[in-house]
Design a protein around this motif. Sequence first.
Motif, short mmCIF file in Angstrom:
data_model
loop_
_atom_site.label_atom_id
_atom_site.label_comp_id
_atom_site.label_asym_id
_atom_site.label_seq_id
_atom_site.Cartn_x
_atom_site.Cartn_y
_atom_site.Cartn_z
N ALA A 1 -8.90 -5.39 -1.56
CA ALA A 1 -10.04 -5.08 -2.42
C ALA A 1 -11.28 -5.74 -1.84
N ASP A 2 -12.43 -5.17 -2.18
CA ASP A 2 -13.73 -5.70 -1.73
C ASP A 2 -13.89 -7.16 -2.19
N ASP B 1 7.25 0.77 -4.03
CA ASP B 1 8.31 0.30 -4.92
C ASP B 1 7.78 -0.73 -5.91
N GLU B 2 6.88 -1.60 -5.44
CA GLU B 2 6.35 -2.66 -6.31
C GLU B 2 5.38 -2.12 -7.35
N PHE B 3 4.51 -1.21 -6.95
CA PHE B 3 3.38 -0.86 -7.82
C PHE B 3 3.31 0.60 -8.26
N GLY B 4 4.10 1.46 -7.66
CA GLY B 4 4.09 2.87 -8.07
C GLY B 4 2.68 3.43 -8.11
N ASP B 5 2.34 4.04 -9.25
CA ASP B 5 1.02 4.67 -9.39
C ASP B 5 -0.09 3.65 -9.65
N GLY B 6 0.26 2.39 -9.79
CA GLY B 6 -0.75 1.36 -10.04
C GLY B 6 -1.74 1.23 -8.90
N VAL B 7 -1.35 1.69 -7.71
CA VAL B 7 -2.22 1.63 -6.54
C VAL B 7 -2.45 3.06 -6.05
N PRO B 8 -3.73 3.50 -5.96
CA PRO B 8 -4.00 4.91 -5.66
C PRO B 8 -3.69 5.31 -4.21
N LEU B 9 -3.64 4.35 -3.30
CA LEU B 9 -3.39 4.69 -1.90
C LEU B 9 -2.72 3.51 -1.20
N ILE C 1 -8.29 6.59 6.57
CA ILE C 1 -9.26 5.51 6.50
C ILE C 1 -10.45 5.91 5.62
N GLU C 2 -10.88 7.16 5.74
CA GLU C 2 -12.02 7.65 4.95
C GLU C 2 -11.76 7.49 3.46
N HIS C 3 -10.59 7.97 3.05
CA HIS C 3 -10.21 7.90 1.64
C HIS C 3 -10.15 6.43 1.20
N ALA C 4 -9.56 5.59 2.04
CA ALA C 4 -9.43 4.16 1.72
C ALA C 4 -10.82 3.55 1.52
N LEU C 5 -11.75 3.90 2.40
CA LEU C 5 -13.10 3.35 2.31
C LEU C 5 -13.77 3.75 1.00
N ALA C 6 -13.63 5.03 0.65
CA ALA C 6 -14.25 5.52 -0.58
C ALA C 6 -13.69 4.76 -1.78
N LEU C 7 -12.37 4.55 -1.79
CA LEU C 7 -11.75 3.83 -2.91
C LEU C 7 -12.24 2.38 -2.95
N ARG D 1 -15.65 1.99 -4.31
CA ARG D 1 -15.67 2.20 -5.77
C ARG D 1 -15.04 1.03 -6.51
N GLY D 2 -14.59 0.00 -5.78
CA GLY D 2 -13.99 -1.17 -6.44
C GLY D 2 -12.52 -0.99 -6.75
N GLU D 3 -11.85 -0.05 -6.05
CA GLU D 3 -10.42 0.12 -6.29
C GLU D 3 -9.60 -0.74 -5.33
#
Length: 320
Positions: free
Chosen positions: A33-34, A152-160, A8-14, A17-19
């Motif tokens: 997304a925010d 499968d849909e987004f691969g590296d396009g989504v960081p988490l 959750i912490e990592h998700a919040l930070a992302l 940051r607008g990710e």
Amino acid sequence: MGPYADSIEHALALLRRGEVIGMPTETVYGLAADARNEQAIRRVFELKGRPAQHPVIVHLGDTSQLPEWAIAIPPAALLLAEAFWPGPLTLVLNKHPNVSPLVTGGQPSVAIRVPAHPVAQRLLQAFGGGLVAPSANRYGHVSPTAAEHVRDEFGDGVPLVLEGGPCEVGIESTIVDLRGAQARVLRPGRIQPAQLSKALGSVVASGKAADSPRVSGDRTRHYAPRTPATLLPTGQLRSQLAAWQAAGLRVHTLALGALPEGACGLALNADPEAYARDLYAALRQLDRAGADRIAIEQPPDDPTWEAVRDRLKRAALAAP
Ligand code: TXA
Ligand code: MG
């Protein structure tokens, strides 16, 4: 652990940051997304390949935040929130002037949902604001009901992608428009019109009114596998399979209860909630099998199957 750990912490930070991240909900996984960050919302549309005028749902941690997103909130909204939130229900209300037109597709309404999934709840409570979260699939494709579908849909396009296990409901939330004199179901889901009517103490309409807002599931072919799929009544299944076989086509079947003898494919539980839970994973699996065609056995013509029938109809339209 690894990049998909339940962090959750990592998700919040992302998110701050607008990710954009993958978020589990009890219906399907969302691309979160925010909802106050237009850059972040643009990125969601870009990732999905979704047309800009299609509105997205704002997800909140609890009902108390509703007045930050909607105005002129009718008593019916509070009744339904009380009865079904957190849960698989989305309410369409008059938008607050501070809500970005990117969220609403430029319409005067906003769609809001308080999801029940414990990971979504923890994330939303910690985030404190609203998250847009359309289903985490490319536009028109099958919605994801497991973290691995999102990857499968987004691969590296989504960081988490937050791991939340398989989705319990398996099809998208029921959407109810509360802006008119009568509540109206815009998209059927697990929560059925009869349950809504009971909570409201008045009859709920279904389907489109002339001035209904756009719902992206409206697009005729939607929730669709890439393999052409055909819906068949039980009585025609065997003969059609035989005809296709005779024509040299490789056909995989999505059957109700049990696969007909000799057929390849999958059978889903003949109970509407269990069927809905497994439907999208089954469509993905059948798609991967790379047959020439998918034959889908039609479920019963009964109100409890309405949401499933709606998704199957869209999945099965002839490819454009
Ligand atoms: O179960 C769900 O609702 C999932 C999970 C992730 O929460 N989300 C979802 O989002 O299905 P999406 O974007 O795939 O579908 C949202 C639907 C679309 O059909 C959209 O048109 C409709 O909600 N919608 C959003 N805002 C609306 C509005 N202001 N008026 C009418 N419909 C709206
Ligand atoms: Mg969707």
